[in-house]
Design a protein around this motif. Structure first.
Motif, PDB file in Angstrom:
ATOM      1  N   ALA A 184       0.833  -1.203   0.000  1.00  0.00           N
ATOM      2  CA  ALA A 184       0.000   0.000   0.000  1.00  0.00           C
ATOM      3  C   ALA A 184       0.866   1.250   0.000  1.00  0.00           C
ATOM      4  O   ALA A 184       0.546   2.242  -0.660  1.00  0.00           O
ATOM      5  N   HIS A 185       1.975   1.222   0.749  1.00  0.00           N
ATOM      6  CA  HIS A 185       2.910   2.352   0.728  1.00  0.00           C
ATOM      7  C   HIS A 185       3.451   2.579  -0.683  1.00  0.00           C
ATOM      8  O   HIS A 185       3.514   3.717  -1.168  1.00  0.00           O
ATOM      9  N   LEU A 186       3.839   1.498  -1.335  1.00  0.00           N
ATOM     10  CA  LEU A 186       4.428   1.621  -2.665  1.00  0.00           C
ATOM     11  C   LEU A 186       3.392   2.054  -3.691  1.00  0.00           C
ATOM     12  O   LEU A 186       3.664   2.942  -4.510  1.00  0.00           O
ATOM     13  N   ALA A 218       3.300  11.474   9.061  1.00  0.00           N
ATOM     14  CA  ALA A 218       3.972  10.171   9.161  1.00  0.00           C
ATOM     15  C   ALA A 218       3.026   9.121   9.728  1.00  0.00           C
ATOM     16  O   ALA A 218       2.951   7.992   9.220  1.00  0.00           O
ATOM     17  N   LEU A 219       2.277   9.470  10.778  1.00  0.00           N
ATOM     18  CA  LEU A 219       1.335   8.535  11.371  1.00  0.00           C
ATOM     19  C   LEU A 219       0.147   8.286  10.451  1.00  0.00           C
ATOM     20  O   LEU A 219      -0.314   7.137  10.303  1.00  0.00           O
ATOM     21  N   LEU A 220      -0.346   9.325   9.803  1.00  0.00           N
ATOM     22  CA  LEU A 220      -1.506   9.179   8.926  1.00  0.00           C
ATOM     23  C   LEU A 220      -1.186   8.328   7.703  1.00  0.00           C
ATOM     24  O   LEU A 220      -2.047   7.585   7.215  1.00  0.00           O
ATOM     25  N   LEU A 221       0.032   8.415   7.197  1.00  0.00           N
ATOM     26  CA  LEU A 221       0.432   7.570   6.068  1.00  0.00           C
ATOM     27  C   LEU A 221       0.409   6.098   6.465  1.00  0.00           C
ATOM     28  O   LEU A 221       0.002   5.233   5.674  1.00  0.00           O
ATOM     29  N   GLU A 222       0.843   5.808   7.682  1.00  0.00           N
ATOM     30  CA  GLU A 222       0.796   4.424   8.159  1.00  0.00           C
ATOM     31  C   GLU A 222      -0.651   3.952   8.314  1.00  0.00           C
ATOM     32  O   GLU A 222      -0.976   2.807   7.989  1.00  0.00           O
ATOM     33  N   MET A 223      -1.511   4.822   8.803  1.00  0.00           N
ATOM     34  CA  MET A 223      -2.922   4.462   8.947  1.00  0.00           C
ATOM     35  C   MET A 223      -3.576   4.238   7.595  1.00  0.00           C
ATOM     36  O   MET A 223      -4.409   3.330   7.430  1.00  0.00           O
ATOM     37  N   ALA A 224      -3.213   5.059   6.619  1.00  0.00           N
ATOM     38  CA  ALA A 224      -3.762   4.878   5.275  1.00  0.00           C
ATOM     39  C   ALA A 224      -3.331   3.533   4.699  1.00  0.00           C
ATOM     40  O   ALA A 224      -4.121   2.838   4.036  1.00  0.00           O
ATOM     41  N   ALA A 225      -2.077   3.138   4.955  1.00  0.00           N
ATOM     42  CA  ALA A 225      -1.607   1.827   4.494  1.00  0.00           C
ATOM     43  C   ALA A 225      -2.306   0.704   5.247  1.00  0.00           C
ATOM     44  O   ALA A 225      -2.609  -0.350   4.668  1.00  0.00           O
ATOM     45  N   ASP A 226      -2.581   0.907   6.539  1.00  0.00           N
ATOM     46  CA  ASP A 226      -3.337  -0.088   7.298  1.00  0.00           C
ATOM     47  C   ASP A 226      -4.716  -0.308   6.688  1.00  0.00           C
ATOM     48  O   ASP A 226      -5.171  -1.445   6.521  1.00  0.00           O
ATOM     49  N   LEU A 230      -6.315  -3.750   5.161  1.00  0.00           N
ATOM     50  CA  LEU A 230      -7.504  -4.365   5.766  1.00  0.00           C
ATOM     51  C   LEU A 230      -8.587  -4.685   4.741  1.00  0.00           C
ATOM     52  O   LEU A 230      -9.543  -5.379   5.069  1.00  0.00           O
ATOM     53  N   ARG A 231      -8.449  -4.207   3.533  1.00  0.00           N
ATOM     54  CA  ARG A 231      -9.436  -4.532   2.503  1.00  0.00           C
ATOM     55  C   ARG A 231      -9.428  -6.011   2.145  1.00  0.00           C
ATOM     56  O   ARG A 231     -10.454  -6.550   1.721  1.00  0.00           O
ATOM     57  N   GLY A 232      -8.278  -6.662   2.322  1.00  0.00           N
ATOM     58  CA  GLY A 232      -8.194  -8.065   1.936  1.00  0.00           C
ATOM     59  C   GLY A 232      -7.674  -8.984   3.014  1.00  0.00           C
ATOM     60  O   GLY A 232      -7.425 -10.163   2.741  1.00  0.00           O
ATOM     61  N   GLY A 261       4.220   4.919  16.911  1.00  0.00           N
ATOM     62  CA  GLY A 261       2.805   4.965  16.546  1.00  0.00           C
ATOM     63  C   GLY A 261       2.171   3.605  16.386  1.00  0.00           C
ATOM     64  O   GLY A 261       0.971   3.518  16.072  1.00  0.00           O
ATOM     65  N   SER A 262       2.931   2.525  16.614  1.00  0.00           N
ATOM     66  CA  SER A 262       2.371   1.185  16.420  1.00  0.00           C
ATOM     67  C   SER A 262       1.226   0.914  17.381  1.00  0.00           C
ATOM     68  O   SER A 262       0.222   0.287  17.006  1.00  0.00           O
ATOM     69  N   LEU A 263       1.361   1.361  18.637  1.00  0.00           N
ATOM     70  CA  LEU A 263       0.316   1.111  19.629  1.00  0.00           C
ATOM     71  C   LEU A 263      -0.984   1.798  19.231  1.00  0.00           C
ATOM     72  O   LEU A 263      -2.061   1.205  19.304  1.00  0.00           O
ATOM     73  N   ILE A 264      -0.888   3.055  18.807  1.00  0.00           N
ATOM     74  CA  ILE A 264      -2.084   3.783  18.375  1.00  0.00           C
ATOM     75  C   ILE A 264      -2.732   3.090  17.188  1.00  0.00           C
ATOM     76  O   ILE A 264      -3.958   2.936  17.117  1.00  0.00           O
ATOM     77  N   ARG A 265      -1.915   2.628  16.262  1.00  0.00           N
ATOM     78  CA  ARG A 265      -2.439   1.972  15.063  1.00  0.00           C
ATOM     79  C   ARG A 265      -3.049   0.616  15.383  1.00  0.00           C
ATOM     80  O   ARG A 265      -4.077   0.242  14.818  1.00  0.00           O
ATOM     81  N   MET A 266      -2.430  -0.139  16.306  1.00  0.00           N
ATOM     82  CA  MET A 266      -2.993  -1.434  16.689  1.00  0.00           C
ATOM     83  C   MET A 266      -4.360  -1.266  17.333  1.00  0.00           C
ATOM     84  O   MET A 266      -5.291  -2.030  17.068  1.00  0.00           O
ATOM     85  N   ARG A 267      -4.481  -0.271  18.200  1.00  0.00           N
ATOM     86  CA  ARG A 267      -5.783   0.003  18.818  1.00  0.00           C
ATOM     87  C   ARG A 267      -6.816   0.389  17.761  1.00  0.00           C
ATOM     88  O   ARG A 267      -7.975  -0.029  17.827  1.00  0.00           O
ATOM     89  N   ARG A 268      -6.372   1.157  16.793  1.00  0.00           N
ATOM     90  CA  ARG A 268      -7.284   1.583  15.720  1.00  0.00           C
ATOM     91  C   ARG A 268      -7.709   0.406  14.863  1.00  0.00           C
ATOM     92  O   ARG A 268      -8.865   0.328  14.421  1.00  0.00           O
ATOM     93  N   VAL A 269      -6.787  -0.527  14.602  1.00  0.00           N
ATOM     94  CA  VAL A 269      -7.106  -1.693  13.777  1.00  0.00           C
ATOM     95  C   VAL A 269      -8.071  -2.620  14.509  1.00  0.00           C
ATOM     96  O   VAL A 269      -9.058  -3.101  13.921  1.00  0.00           O
ATOM     97  N   LEU A 270      -7.819  -2.875  15.807  1.00  0.00           N
ATOM     98  CA  LEU A 270      -8.665  -3.802  16.565  1.00  0.00           C
ATOM     99  C   LEU A 270      -9.988  -3.181  16.991  1.00  0.00           C
ATOM    100  O   LEU A 270     -11.000  -3.876  17.087  1.00  0.00           O
ATOM    101  N   ASP A 271      -9.966  -1.883  17.266  1.00  0.00           N
ATOM    102  CA  ASP A 271     -11.194  -1.180  17.674  1.00  0.00           C
ATOM    103  C   ASP A 271     -11.371   0.020  16.757  1.00  0.00           C
ATOM    104  O   ASP A 271     -11.087   1.159  17.137  1.00  0.00           O
ATOM    105  N   PRO A 272     -11.817  -0.213  15.531  1.00  0.00           N
ATOM    106  CA  PRO A 272     -11.879   0.872  14.545  1.00  0.00           C
ATOM    107  C   PRO A 272     -12.834   1.985  14.967  1.00  0.00           C
ATOM    108  O   PRO A 272     -13.906   1.720  15.520  1.00  0.00           O
TER     109      PRO A 272
END
Length: 304
Positions: A184-186, A218-226, A230-232, A261-272
């Motif tokens: 997704a980053h690429l 930087a954090l938002l780019l990682e979230m966008a890739a997450d 998650l689409r697949g 930012g991994s902790l914030i992103r993990m929480r976002r992934v598990l509890d969107p």
């Protein structure tokens, strides 16, 4: 001087107040792509506001050239404006050159960063060719390392790198989920956005907008890739993979699934968070694109 004051106020609000308000907005993590556009829109608005404020401040006799449109016409940079018999004065030319320098400053920083980044990534790819082993099954390169890490080297010849520790620690489903994050980053060319924000931060060091835009983007780019991954892939698989590679240190100029930012992103992934309204993202993008036009309207309004 009224125009100068308004433009200066616009630059002040955009560079110091608006960034803190945007950083606290609740919808940022709900629509990371739109949020990135908002940060870029603020940066562009700041540059345009400062450039036009300097122009109107330095213009010795604004009535001679009827504002910005008239001056550009007199300098031969624009046609269709009000015609004047008197040539532009040295002070008027300085009023064009200084704003142009302010606009070109982040562009020059971007060129410098891009060149250094290209050389550094080329060296890293050459090193990978010596120490890495290609794995066609995953479309990645494996390197021997005791810490789990997965990252990508963007550019003309992109590479996705997996450490041997990550290959042992992650299940096939988890590995494919984190690889989708790197793809997704690429695919999104996130490194270009990162470079643009870094150039703005270097050109305007000390500015709250520059600091917050760099951190938040930087954090938002990682979230966008997450979100793309998650689409697949299942949320649990991606979150577990992020946990395994969270401690992995990626090389400079690489983009990895772990890190800050991994902790914030993990929480976002598990509890969107709740999805934003359908009109939110288009409205933010439209407002971000229109924001840089506001100082132009303030400066050129009477001539439009």
């Amino acid at each position: 001087m009224t125009t100068v004051a308004v433009l200066a106020g616009c630059a002040l609000l955009t560079g110091t107040v608006a960034p803190y308000l945007l950083a606290r907005a609740r919808w940022l993590h709900r629509a990371p792509t739109a949020a990135i556009t908002a940060w870029l829109g603020l940066a562009a608005t700041f540059v345009v506001s400062v450039a036009l404020a300097c122009y109107h401040l330095l213009l010795s006799e604004p009535h001679v050239h009827d504002g910005l449109v008239g001056l550009l016409t007199a300098c031969g940079l624009m046609t269709g404006g009000p015609a004047r018999d008197s040539p532009p004065r040295p002070g008027d030319l300085a009023a064009v050159l200084l704003p142009a320098a302010l606009v070109l400053l982040p562009a020059l920083c971007l060129v410098r960063i891009s060149w250094r980044t290209h050389r550094a990534r080329s060296r890293q790819r050459d090193m990978l060719a010596l120490v890495g082993s290609p794995v066609p099954r995953y479309g990645a390169t494996v390197v021997e390392h005791g810490v789990s890490a997965v990252y990508c080297l963007p550019g003309r010849s992109p590479r996705i790198v997996i450490t041997s520790a990550a290959l042992r620690a992650l299940s096939d489903e988890q590995l494919r989920a984190v690889l989708a994050h790197e793809h997704a980053h690429l695919a999104g060319r996130h490194h270009l956005v990162h470079a643009a924000v870094a150039a703005f931060a270097r050109a305007f060091r000390g500015l709250p907008l520059a600091r917050l835009a760099k951190e938040q983007t930087a954090l938002l780019l990682e979230m966008a890739a997450d979100d793309r991954a998650l689409r697949g892939h299942p949320r649990v698989a991606l979150a577990e993979a992020m946990y395994e590679v969270a401690a992995g240190q990626t090389p400079h100029l690489a983009m990895g699934a772990g890190g800050s930012g991994s902790l914030i992103r993990m929480r976002r992934v598990l509890d969107p968070p709740p999805k934003p309204r359908r009109a939110t993202a288009p409205a933010v993008v439209l407002a971000s694109a229109a924001a840089p036009l506001l100082p132009l309207l303030i400066a050129c309004g009477p001539m439009v």
